[in-house]
Design a protein around this motif. Sequence first.
Motif: not given
Length: 219
Positions: A139-140, A180-185, A211-215
């Motif tokens: 998550g975020g 994978l960062v998922v800043p939402g439900a 890259n390592f992080r995908v948002t």
Amino acid sequence: MTTIAIIGAGPGLGAAVARRFGREGHSAAVISRTKANVDRLAAELAEDGVRARGYEADVVDRQRLVDALEAADRELGPIEVLQYSPVPHRDFLRPVLDTAVEDLGAALEFSVHGSATAVRQVLPGMTERGKGTILLVNGGSAAVPNGKVAGTSVAFAGESAYGEMLHDALATQNVHVGQLVVPGAIGGGDPLFAPDALAERLWTMHSQRGNFRVTVGPA
């Protein structure tokens, strides 16, 4: 046939990822702590043409998690992709002033020790074969600390650090580590966070790397 092992698999994101990777020829090992749930999910995936099997394991039971991954590798085929995405316990989602030392320890066991256990189990096979992908879904609060969910914020930060170090260390061995960062439900109505859309993102992270992080959406 190679396998994607999805730890924390459920009827939303886990099922969507299994179907997306299944369309590309991967078997799917769906892993969670409730046997009836993963058996039902595996049966549904089979109806959709995905070779799948359910495995019961709680991420805080390290030996059980190792045993599940060993069985998946043996029964379905070599694990080429590992996705670590169990849903945090409610106890980890307390405000920082209400979070005890024991709460932090449990959250770290769940997110850091659990992910490290899974990685250390599948990594030798990936490096021996010269290919593999490890996907962490968070998550975020993995990117921006959130005092309302202190345990998860601390644990996700540790998981992120571990993953990024692996990303750098394994780059020369053709093993990709991505977050994978998922800043939402997930599945909450926003099409960006729909399970199928996130599954497509994860497929792209595996197939195209980067890259390592995908948002997803704004960080």
